[in-house]
Scaffold this active site. Structure first.
Site, PDB file in Angstrom:
ATOM      1  N   ASN A 139       0.870  -1.139   0.110  1.00  8.67           N
ATOM      2  CA  ASN A 139      -0.092   0.032  -0.108  1.00  8.67           C
ATOM      3  C   ASN A 139       0.820   1.250  -0.100  1.00  8.67           C
ATOM      4  O   ASN A 139       1.975   1.224   0.826  1.00  8.67           O
ATOM      5  CB  ASN A 139      -1.094   0.012   0.971  1.00  8.67           C
ATOM      6  N   ILE A 140       0.507   2.133  -0.750  1.00  9.79           N
ATOM      7  CA  ILE A 140       1.375   3.548  -1.086  1.00  9.79           C
ATOM      8  C   ILE A 140       0.407   4.638  -1.083  1.00  9.79           C
ATOM      9  O   ILE A 140      -0.545   4.810  -1.640  1.00  9.79           O
ATOM     10  CB  ILE A 140       2.009   3.502  -2.457  1.00  9.79           C
ATOM     11  N   GLU A 141       0.510   5.256   0.301  1.00  9.18           N
ATOM     12  CA  GLU A 141      -0.533   6.410   0.640  1.00  9.18           C
ATOM     13  C   GLU A 141       0.189   7.623   0.127  1.00  9.18           C
ATOM     14  O   GLU A 141       1.149   7.853  -0.450  1.00  9.18           O
ATOM     15  CB  GLU A 141      -0.500   6.133   2.147  1.00  9.18           C
ATOM     16  N   CYS A 151      -3.825   0.413  -2.989  1.00  7.04           N
ATOM     17  CA  CYS A 151      -3.666  -0.695  -2.053  1.00  7.04           C
ATOM     18  C   CYS A 151      -2.563  -1.657  -2.567  1.00  7.04           C
ATOM     19  O   CYS A 151      -2.438  -1.730  -3.592  1.00  7.04           O
ATOM     20  CB  CYS A 151      -4.850  -1.431  -2.034  1.00  7.04           C
ATOM     21  N   GLU A 180      -2.784  -4.809  -2.877  1.00  7.72           N
ATOM     22  CA  GLU A 180      -3.005  -6.176  -4.143  1.00  7.72           C
ATOM     23  C   GLU A 180      -3.227  -5.374  -5.245  1.00  7.72           C
ATOM     24  O   GLU A 180      -2.927  -5.979  -6.288  1.00  7.72           O
ATOM     25  CB  GLU A 180      -4.368  -6.840  -3.693  1.00  7.72           C
ATOM     26  N   CYS A 188     -10.468  -4.449   0.097  1.00  7.61           N
ATOM     27  CA  CYS A 188     -11.495  -3.303   0.008  1.00  7.61           C
ATOM     28  C   CYS A 188     -12.439  -3.428  -1.361  1.00  7.61           C
ATOM     29  O   CYS A 188     -12.107  -4.060  -2.256  1.00  7.61           O
ATOM     30  CB  CYS A 188     -10.830  -1.845  -0.019  1.00  7.61           C
ATOM     31  N   CYS A 245     -10.509  -2.758  -4.576  1.00 12.45           N
ATOM     32  CA  CYS A 245      -9.735  -3.796  -4.998  1.00 12.45           C
ATOM     33  C   CYS A 245     -10.384  -5.194  -5.254  1.00 12.45           C
ATOM     34  O   CYS A 245     -10.113  -5.965  -6.318  1.00 12.45           O
ATOM     35  CB  CYS A 245      -8.760  -4.214  -3.787  1.00 12.45           C
TER      36      CYS A 245
HETATM   37  N1  THU Z   1      -5.248  -1.158   2.336  1.00 13.03           N
HETATM   38  C1  THU Z   1      -4.660  -2.213   1.279  1.00 13.03           C
HETATM   39  O1  THU Z   1      -3.620  -1.966   0.969  1.00 13.03           O
HETATM   40  N2  THU Z   1      -5.386  -3.420   1.047  1.00 13.03           N
HETATM   41  C2  THU Z   1      -6.634  -3.738   1.376  1.00 13.03           C
HETATM   42  O2  THU Z   1      -7.068  -4.582   1.108  1.00 13.03           O
HETATM   43  C3  THU Z   1      -7.144  -2.831   2.697  1.00 13.03           C
HETATM   44  C4  THU Z   1      -6.787  -1.525   2.671  1.00 13.03           C
HETATM   45  C5  THU Z   1      -4.337  -0.157   2.683  1.00 13.03           C
HETATM   46  C6  THU Z   1      -4.988   1.227   2.247  1.00 13.03           C
HETATM   47  C7  THU Z   1      -4.373   2.115   3.141  1.00 13.03           C
HETATM   48  O3  THU Z   1      -3.000   2.539   2.813  1.00 13.03           O
HETATM   49  C8  THU Z   1      -4.546   1.483   4.490  1.00 13.03           C
HETATM   50  O4  THU Z   1      -4.626   0.049   4.120  1.00 13.03           O
HETATM   51  C9  THU Z   1      -5.632   1.549   5.308  1.00 13.03           C
HETATM   52  O5  THU Z   1      -6.808   1.645   4.715  1.00 13.03           O
END
Ligand code: THU
Length: 133
Positions: free
Chosen positions: A42-44, A53, A55, A88, A91
């Site tokens: 995950n890269i915010e 996300c 995946e 989510c 995804c």
């Molecule tokens: N996130 C994912 O990378 N994959 C998921 O299936 C659920 C959420 C990440 C997005 C964000 O960076 C952090 O989790 C919190 O929502």
């Protein structure tokens, strides 16, 4: 590569998670049928909606190298959360187009594990066939 090894690859990928806002770390590892591994994390972003996300990062990396759904053996998605990171909604929609319906998806947070498919995660999906009629 075994299921357990793929899950361990996802935990290694998770160390590269860029999550300074949520501090919630997710890693993914995608295995192709010819035994290539693609990592995703995950890269915010300060503009939260720009976050990607783990995946989606992994599956986009595989497609970027020319692999398509029929070439994918399995994908692991792991997190450091208290519960397993079930993909989510965004995804699930992406995986429903870019994975076969029955491709194994391995979820783990080390305390809990779940093996599932996108068919089970998103049974009533909106697809290419709906648009290309
Ligand atoms: N996130 C994912 O990378 N994959 C998921 O299936 C659920 C959420 C990440 C997005 C964000 O960076 C952090 O989790 C919190 O929502």
């Amino acid at each position: 590569m075994t299921r357990e090894e793929l899950i361990e690859e996802a935990f290694k990928a998770m160390e590269n998670s860029y999550a300074p806002y949520s501090n919630y770390h997710v890693g993914s590892a995608l295995l192709t049928k010819d035994q290539q591994i693609f990592w995703g994390v995950n890269i915010e972003n300060a503009s939260f909606g720009a976050t990607n996300c783990a995946e989606r990062s992994a599956i986009f990396a595989a497609y970027s190298k020319g692999y398509h759904k029929e070439d994918i053996e399995a994908i692991a998605i792991v997190s450091d959360g208290d519960r397993i990171a079930a993909p989510c909604g965004i995804c699930r929609q992406v995986l429903s187009e870019l994975l076969e319906r029955d491709t194994p998806i391995y979820l783990s947070n080390r305390k809990e594990e779940l093996d599932i498919t996108i068919a089970k995660l998103l049974p009533y999906h909106f697809s290419k066939e709906d648009v290309l009629r």
